[in-house]
Design a protein around this motif. Sequence first.
Motif, PDB file in Angstrom:
ATOM      1  N   LEU A 235       0.705  -1.149   0.129  1.00 55.34           N
ATOM      2  CA  LEU A 235      -0.003  -0.122  -0.037  1.00 55.34           C
ATOM      3  C   LEU A 235       0.620   1.283   0.127  1.00 55.34           C
ATOM      4  O   LEU A 235       2.008   1.313   0.531  1.00 55.34           O
ATOM      5  N   PRO A 236       0.410   2.367  -0.554  1.00 55.73           N
ATOM      6  CA  PRO A 236       1.114   3.594  -0.679  1.00 55.73           C
ATOM      7  C   PRO A 236       1.319   4.422   0.767  1.00 55.73           C
ATOM      8  O   PRO A 236       0.340   3.904   1.656  1.00 55.73           O
ATOM      9  N   GLU A 237       1.963   5.075   0.826  1.00 54.33           N
ATOM     10  CA  GLU A 237       2.225   5.821   2.437  1.00 54.33           C
ATOM     11  C   GLU A 237       2.051   7.360   2.058  1.00 54.33           C
ATOM     12  O   GLU A 237       2.864   8.012   2.744  1.00 54.33           O
ATOM     13  N   GLY A 238       1.505   7.769   1.006  1.00 46.49           N
ATOM     14  CA  GLY A 238       1.337   9.195   0.881  1.00 46.49           C
ATOM     15  C   GLY A 238       2.151   9.956  -0.455  1.00 46.49           C
ATOM     16  O   GLY A 238       2.823   8.791  -1.015  1.00 46.49           O
ATOM     17  N   SER A 239       2.000  10.944  -0.662  1.00 45.62           N
ATOM     18  CA  SER A 239       2.852  11.332  -1.729  1.00 45.62           C
ATOM     19  C   SER A 239       4.304  11.684  -1.724  1.00 45.62           C
ATOM     20  O   SER A 239       4.814  12.411  -0.891  1.00 45.62           O
ATOM     21  N   PRO A 240       5.126  10.916  -2.479  1.00 42.70           N
ATOM     22  CA  PRO A 240       6.527  11.029  -2.449  1.00 42.70           C
ATOM     23  C   PRO A 240       7.033  12.380  -2.875  1.00 42.70           C
ATOM     24  O   PRO A 240       8.042  12.901  -2.371  1.00 42.70           O
ATOM     25  N   LEU A 241       6.566  12.988  -3.954  1.00 43.62           N
ATOM     26  CA  LEU A 241       6.625  14.255  -4.547  1.00 43.62           C
ATOM     27  C   LEU A 241       6.423  15.232  -3.383  1.00 43.62           C
ATOM     28  O   LEU A 241       7.226  16.297  -3.539  1.00 43.62           O
ATOM     29  N   THR A 242       5.598  15.221  -2.617  1.00 47.07           N
ATOM     30  CA  THR A 242       5.481  16.111  -1.570  1.00 47.07           C
ATOM     31  C   THR A 242       6.364  16.396  -0.839  1.00 47.07           C
ATOM     32  O   THR A 242       7.084  17.272  -0.483  1.00 47.07           O
ATOM     33  N   GLY A 243       7.077  15.169  -0.299  1.00 47.49           N
ATOM     34  CA  GLY A 243       8.178  14.973   0.236  1.00 47.49           C
ATOM     35  C   GLY A 243       9.523  15.777  -0.131  1.00 47.49           C
ATOM     36  O   GLY A 243      10.325  16.367   0.462  1.00 47.49           O
ATOM     37  N   ILE A 244       9.625  15.657  -1.587  1.00 44.56           N
ATOM     38  CA  ILE A 244      10.636  16.059  -2.268  1.00 44.56           C
ATOM     39  C   ILE A 244      10.580  17.512  -2.106  1.00 44.56           C
ATOM     40  O   ILE A 244      11.649  18.307  -2.007  1.00 44.56           O
ATOM     41  N   ALA A 245       9.290  18.028  -2.465  1.00 42.92           N
ATOM     42  CA  ALA A 245       9.174  19.366  -2.517  1.00 42.92           C
ATOM     43  C   ALA A 245       9.438  20.185  -1.172  1.00 42.92           C
ATOM     44  O   ALA A 245      10.074  21.212  -0.926  1.00 42.92           O
ATOM     45  N   GLN A 246       8.884  19.398  -0.132  1.00 41.60           N
ATOM     46  CA  GLN A 246       9.281  19.968   1.298  1.00 41.60           C
ATOM     47  C   GLN A 246      10.700  20.030   1.567  1.00 41.60           C
ATOM     48  O   GLN A 246      11.164  21.221   2.162  1.00 41.60           O
ATOM     49  N   VAL A 247      11.529  19.282   1.331  1.00 39.95           N
ATOM     50  CA  VAL A 247      13.062  19.255   1.468  1.00 39.95           C
ATOM     51  C   VAL A 247      13.698  20.532   0.770  1.00 39.95           C
ATOM     52  O   VAL A 247      14.526  21.231   1.266  1.00 39.95           O
ATOM     53  N   LEU A 248      13.417  20.598  -0.496  1.00 37.30           N
ATOM     54  CA  LEU A 248      13.824  21.615  -1.495  1.00 37.30           C
ATOM     55  C   LEU A 248      13.353  22.822  -0.784  1.00 37.30           C
ATOM     56  O   LEU A 248      14.213  23.913  -0.801  1.00 37.30           O
ATOM     57  N   VAL A 249      11.949  23.177  -0.418  1.00 29.64           N
ATOM     58  CA  VAL A 249      11.480  24.268   0.236  1.00 29.64           C
ATOM     59  C   VAL A 249      12.219  24.574   1.573  1.00 29.64           C
ATOM     60  O   VAL A 249      12.990  25.797   1.615  1.00 29.64           O
ATOM     61  N   ALA A 250      12.421  23.660   2.480  1.00 33.54           N
ATOM     62  CA  ALA A 250      12.943  23.689   3.805  1.00 33.54           C
ATOM     63  C   ALA A 250      14.317  24.299   3.560  1.00 33.54           C
ATOM     64  O   ALA A 250      15.125  25.056   4.315  1.00 33.54           O
ATOM     65  N   ALA A 251      15.071  23.517   2.719  1.00 32.26           N
ATOM     66  CA  ALA A 251      16.655  23.786   2.651  1.00 32.26           C
ATOM     67  C   ALA A 251      16.997  25.150   1.917  1.00 32.26           C
ATOM     68  O   ALA A 251      17.868  25.825   2.289  1.00 32.26           O
ATOM     69  N   PHE A 252      16.111  25.682   1.186  1.00 32.96           N
ATOM     70  CA  PHE A 252      16.163  27.073   0.809  1.00 32.96           C
ATOM     71  C   PHE A 252      15.749  28.028   1.704  1.00 32.96           C
ATOM     72  O   PHE A 252      16.222  28.995   1.889  1.00 32.96           O
ATOM     73  N   ARG A 253      14.800  27.873   2.501  1.00 31.60           N
ATOM     74  CA  ARG A 253      14.652  28.710   3.648  1.00 31.60           C
ATOM     75  C   ARG A 253      15.686  28.747   4.585  1.00 31.60           C
ATOM     76  O   ARG A 253      16.022  30.067   5.048  1.00 31.60           O
TER      77      ARG A 253
END
Length: 570
Positions: A235-253
Motif C-alpha cells: 500500500l502507498p504511504e502518501g505522496s513522495p513528491l510532496t516530501g521532495i518539494a518539502q525538502v527543497l523548500v525547507a533547505a532554501f528557507r
Amino acid sequence: MADDKENAALAETKKNNYRGWKAMPYVIGNETFEKLGTIGTSANLLVYLTTVFHMNSIAAATLVTVFTGTTNLSPLLGAFLSDTYFGRYVTLGFASVSSFTGMLILTLTAAVSELHPARCHGGGKVCEGPTAGQLAVLLASFLFLVVGAGGIRPCNLAFGADQFDPGTDAGRRGINSFFNWYYFTYTTAMMISSTVIIYVQSNVSWALGLAIPTLLMAFSCACFFLGSRIYVKILPEGSPLTGIAQVLVAAFRKRALPLPAAADALYDPPHLSSLVAKLPHTDQFRFLDKAAILTPSDAIHQNLPAANGWRLCSVQQVEQVKCIARIIPVWSTIIVFEIALVQQSTYTVFQALQSDRRLNGTNFQIPAATFSVFTMATITIWIPIYDRLVVPWLRRLTGKEGGITLLQRMGIGFPLATAAMVVAGLVEERRRSSASHMSSFWLIPQLVLMGLGEAMALIGQVEFCYKQFPENMRSLAGGTLFLGLACSNYLSSLLIMVIHRTTGGRGRANWLAGDLDQGRLDLYYYLIAGMGALNFVFFVVCARWYRYKSSEKEQELATQRAVEDTKSCV
C-alpha cells in the motif's frame, strides 16, 4: 507510543507472504498478453488511419505522433497516482481493464461499417474522410489506451518485483532474474506482434487483426485478476513528491544557516515506515541537510513528524531526495543511448528499402520494417544465456549477487550501441558504393550489436532505477524508462531537423536526402556514434561518482560480516 508504531510496522512487514516465482505466471502472463495485444496495433496504427479512416499522411502521422508521445509521458502521472493514492495492484487492475476497453472500441471501428468511412470509389481515387462521430469514437479508444499505458507501464515491472522478499538471498536473486525474464517475454511478444499480428491486419482483415489483440488483452486481464489471492499488495504511504518539494523548500528557507559539525545534530526522528527502508546519512549534497536543521522556531513533538514539514524535514526525507539527485545524471545518459535505438524504426528501414530484400534469390521480399526482429531475436536469445550461464559464472568469479554491478552492466551496453552505429555507417558506405543492390542481410550485424547493447544497458537501467529509487517511488522508477524514450524521440527529431537545415547547401549532399543514394547517411550514423562515445565518457564519470543506496540495516549486516571475517582470519 513510538514502540507501538514500531511494532505495528514490523507486523506489517512480516504479514507479507512472498510467493516469488509462484506469482510469476500471473504477472508475466498479464504483461505478455498485454504487449501482444497493444504493440502490434500501435506499430501498425499509421497504416490503419490512412487505409481505413482515409486520413492524409500528415494528419495521420501527427495523430500517431501525439498518441505515441502521450503514451510515453502518461506513465509519469500513473506512477504518481500509484505511489501516492492507489498502490500498484489497484492501478494495474484498472489500467488493464482500460486497455481492454480501448482495444475493444478500436476493433469496433473496423468491424462496424458505421464507425469508419465508406470504401473509396471512383477507382479508389475518391475517398471520404471520417465524420465527427467516427473520429470521436476513434479518439475515445485512444484515450482508454493512453490511460491503460499510463498505469501498466510504470507499475507492472515494480509489481512483479514486489512478489519477491528483498530481505532474503533467494528473494534478491529472484528479483535480479525477474528483470531478465520480464524483458525476455517483452521482446518475444514484440516479435510476434510485429510479424504475425501486423500481417493479419494488413493482409487478411483489419477487423480480425484487431479482434485478435483485443482477445489477448482480455486474457491479460484474466491472468492478472486470477492471481489476486497470492499477490503481495504494498500500500502507498502518501505522496513522495510532496516530501521532495518539502525538502527543497525547507533547505532554501534555511540556506543562510551553517551546517552542524556532526550529522547527529540533524533532526532524525524514529523511522516507523513499513514500506521504506531507513537510509543512513550521506555527505553528498550537504546543502540539502539544511532542511533537517533544528531551530528554536521549529515545533516538534516527541517521536512524531515536524508540525510544519515545509520548514523542517527529517534526515530520512533528505536522504530520499539525495537518492533522486544521484540517479538523475546516470538516468540522463540513457537518452543519448536510445537515439541509436530509435534509428532502427526509421533510417534502418530506409536502408532496407534500398537494398535487395529477396530471400535466397527467390521473389519473396522481406518487409523492410521486419528487420527490427533481428534485434529482438538477439535479446531473446541472449537473456537466457546471460541469466543462466553468464551471471552464475560471474557470481562465482566476483562474489557479487548479480555477477557484476548494475552500473557495470549498463556500461557494457553503451559501447555496443556505439559500435552498432559505426558498423551501420560502414554498411551504408558499402551499400552506396555497390554496383548492384546490396543484400539487406548486411544490416544484421548492426541490429545484433544493438540488441546486445539494449539487453545490457536498458535492462540494467530498469533494474538500477527499481533498486535505487526509494521504495515509495518504485512506480515512478518504472515511468523513467518511457520518459527517457520520449526524450530520445524528441531529441532524434531535433537532430534530424538540424541536419536537414545545415547540410545540403552549396553543392554538398544533404546527409538525409529522401534518396539515400544521394545522401550521406553514413555520416549521420558516425555523428550518433560520436555522441555515443562522448555520452559513454560522461556515464563513466557519473558511475565513478555514484554511491549505491543502502539501508542502515544493510550497513549493520555488512559491518557484522566484516567483523566475522576478521575473527575467522585471526
